[in-house]
Design an enzyme around this catalytic site. Sequence first.
Site, PDB file in Angstrom:
ATOM      1  N   MET A 141       0.821  -1.138  -0.093  1.00 33.41           N
ATOM      2  CA  MET A 141      -0.020   0.002   0.193  1.00 33.41           C
ATOM      3  C   MET A 141       0.933   1.227  -0.049  1.00 33.41           C
ATOM      4  O   MET A 141       0.632   2.311   0.300  1.00 33.41           O
ATOM      5  CB  MET A 141      -0.760  -0.122   1.269  1.00 33.41           C
ATOM      6  CG  MET A 141      -1.862  -1.147   1.063  1.00 33.41           C
ATOM      7  SD  MET A 141      -3.342  -0.971   1.979  1.00 33.41           S
ATOM      8  CE  MET A 141      -2.704  -0.716   3.563  1.00 33.41           C
ATOM      9  N   HIS A 163       9.106   0.972   3.230  1.00 35.24           N
ATOM     10  CA  HIS A 163      10.225   1.166   3.955  1.00 35.24           C
ATOM     11  C   HIS A 163      11.202  -0.226   3.798  1.00 35.24           C
ATOM     12  O   HIS A 163      11.011  -0.875   2.997  1.00 35.24           O
ATOM     13  CB  HIS A 163       9.708   1.185   5.505  1.00 35.24           C
ATOM     14  CG  HIS A 163       8.647   0.229   5.952  1.00 35.24           C
ATOM     15  ND1 HIS A 163       9.031  -1.056   5.966  1.00 35.24           N
ATOM     16  CD2 HIS A 163       7.609   0.544   5.955  1.00 35.24           C
ATOM     17  CE1 HIS A 163       8.052  -1.830   6.457  1.00 35.24           C
ATOM     18  NE2 HIS A 163       7.034  -1.120   6.385  1.00 35.24           N
ATOM     19  N   GLY A 167      11.524  -2.746   5.290  1.00 36.19           N
ATOM     20  CA  GLY A 167      10.567  -4.016   5.205  1.00 36.19           C
ATOM     21  C   GLY A 167      10.133  -4.579   3.884  1.00 36.19           C
ATOM     22  O   GLY A 167      10.414  -5.575   3.441  1.00 36.19           O
ATOM     23  N   HIS A 168       9.530  -3.426   3.167  1.00 37.55           N
ATOM     24  CA  HIS A 168       9.167  -3.510   1.869  1.00 37.55           C
ATOM     25  C   HIS A 168      10.484  -4.137   1.028  1.00 37.55           C
ATOM     26  O   HIS A 168      10.409  -4.870   0.284  1.00 37.55           O
ATOM     27  CB  HIS A 168       8.553  -2.505   1.270  1.00 37.55           C
ATOM     28  CG  HIS A 168       7.356  -2.225   2.101  1.00 37.55           C
ATOM     29  ND1 HIS A 168       6.978  -0.884   2.767  1.00 37.55           N
ATOM     30  CD2 HIS A 168       6.121  -2.777   1.984  1.00 37.55           C
ATOM     31  CE1 HIS A 168       5.789  -0.970   3.137  1.00 37.55           C
ATOM     32  NE2 HIS A 168       5.192  -2.031   2.617  1.00 37.55           N
ATOM     33  N   GLN A 226     -10.151  -2.537   2.517  1.00 38.24           N
ATOM     34  CA  GLN A 226      -9.602  -3.193   3.706  1.00 38.24           C
ATOM     35  C   GLN A 226      -9.832  -2.314   5.003  1.00 38.24           C
ATOM     36  O   GLN A 226      -9.074  -2.605   6.003  1.00 38.24           O
ATOM     37  CB  GLN A 226      -8.367  -3.927   3.376  1.00 38.24           C
ATOM     38  CG  GLN A 226      -7.113  -3.065   3.304  1.00 38.24           C
ATOM     39  CD  GLN A 226      -6.089  -3.456   2.813  1.00 38.24           C
ATOM     40  OE1 GLN A 226      -5.691  -4.074   1.630  1.00 38.24           O
ATOM     41  NE2 GLN A 226      -4.919  -3.601   3.693  1.00 38.24           N
ATOM     42  N   GLY A 278       4.815  -9.921   3.852  1.00 42.28           N
ATOM     43  CA  GLY A 278       5.603 -10.134   5.234  1.00 42.28           C
ATOM     44  C   GLY A 278       5.123 -10.881   6.292  1.00 42.28           C
ATOM     45  O   GLY A 278       3.795 -10.881   6.370  1.00 42.28           O
ATOM     46  N   ASP A 304       2.454  -9.562   9.317  1.00 42.31           N
ATOM     47  CA  ASP A 304       1.053  -9.737   9.173  1.00 42.31           C
ATOM     48  C   ASP A 304       0.729 -11.182   9.268  1.00 42.31           C
ATOM     49  O   ASP A 304       0.439 -11.420   8.023  1.00 42.31           O
ATOM     50  CB  ASP A 304       0.500  -8.805   8.046  1.00 42.31           C
ATOM     51  CG  ASP A 304       0.968  -7.197   8.235  1.00 42.31           C
ATOM     52  OD1 ASP A 304       0.634  -6.783   9.180  1.00 42.31           O
ATOM     53  OD2 ASP A 304       1.482  -6.767   7.135  1.00 42.31           O
ATOM     54  N   SER A 307       7.151  -0.749  10.205  1.00 39.39           N
ATOM     55  CA  SER A 307       5.705  -0.673   9.706  1.00 39.39           C
ATOM     56  C   SER A 307       5.542   0.598   9.090  1.00 39.39           C
ATOM     57  O   SER A 307       6.030   1.626   9.807  1.00 39.39           O
ATOM     58  CB  SER A 307       4.729  -1.086  10.614  1.00 39.39           C
ATOM     59  OG  SER A 307       3.573  -0.643  10.367  1.00 39.39           O
ATOM     60  N   ARG A 310       3.227   2.321   9.565  1.00 32.92           N
ATOM     61  CA  ARG A 310       2.433   3.128  10.467  1.00 32.92           C
ATOM     62  C   ARG A 310       3.166   3.707  11.527  1.00 32.92           C
ATOM     63  O   ARG A 310       3.045   4.731  12.331  1.00 32.92           O
ATOM     64  CB  ARG A 310       1.450   2.176  11.422  1.00 32.92           C
ATOM     65  CG  ARG A 310       0.133   1.939  10.586  1.00 32.92           C
ATOM     66  CD  ARG A 310      -0.516   0.713  10.968  1.00 32.92           C
ATOM     67  NE  ARG A 310      -1.480   0.203  10.189  1.00 32.92           N
ATOM     68  CZ  ARG A 310      -2.484   0.416   9.716  1.00 32.92           C
ATOM     69  NH1 ARG A 310      -3.304   1.215  10.619  1.00 32.92           N
ATOM     70  NH2 ARG A 310      -3.258   0.037   8.890  1.00 32.92           N
TER      71      ARG A 310
END
Length: 287
Positions: A31, A35, A37-38, A62, A148, A151, A186, A188
């Site tokens: 989305m 970062h 992680g992606h 979602q 990931g 989630d 994340s 967030r």
Amino acid sequence: MTTLVETIEALDQRLAPLHQQASTIGLVPTMGALHRGHAALIEQAKRECSEVVVNIFVNPLQFDRKEDLQRYPRMLESDVDLCRRLGVGLVFAPAVSLMYPDPPTVGISIGRLGNHLCGARRPGHFEGVATVVAKLFNIIRPRCAYFGEKDAQQLAIIRRMVMNLNAPVVVVGVPTLRAADGLALSSRNQHLSPSERQQAPILIQVLREAERLIRSGTTDPALVVRTALELVPPDRGLKVEYLEIVDPRELQPVEVVDDRVLVAGALWVGSTRLIDSVICGPAGTEV
Ligand code: PAF
């Protein structure tokens, strides 16, 4: 060279020769607000596939809370820049009107896999995730898709969807990347103020305490949860939404912790909701 495409026609034009050559297309659905992680998902996809498509789409289906959808960070330009630096061939960033010209009537239902953890608190969330992922699989037709492990419920649901619907996609789970203090990366996290950022690692500390208790032989899930939660300081800014112990495949609460389990939690830090999880089991269990 990274190409940004925003329509299905443009995407089809780019993908047609790849499908013809039977290239291994790896999809990294995101989305945005990318970062490290992606980047780890993309890097793994690059190692395993000949072509990588990154999808960037803030999927309204979602979001159970309108404010969350409005507040979700959007930064297409810097996301595409990162994809360029990582050597991604194609970025697909469709508009909402393209993905949902009409509100969808037919979607994916996830049954009991949504009855606990985030699913119990976010009505319709995982149906929305599963539906958009199914659409992306149909639009892009990747050989592999990368998600990931952070989630964990999402990953379990997508794996089950692929199995139940015989989708011709290999789902690859990629381990969670963490900051030095353990906080899972994340999108967030960028909403956290400096003092909230300092408090946020309490979530992984609680999960690791649960893991320690389970490894050292505590089999009563309620006792594990109660003891681990004692780590959360009484602070009006911190609110545990849930801490649950479920079996990793069916995502149902266990009565006794005598095998591999998923310990998952959601914590509100101010107005930011963080989630994290660990997979663990009693000493001697393979995890
Ligand atoms: O994990 C996410 O970012 C989203 O849920 C996903 C899989 C891209 C679907 O919108």
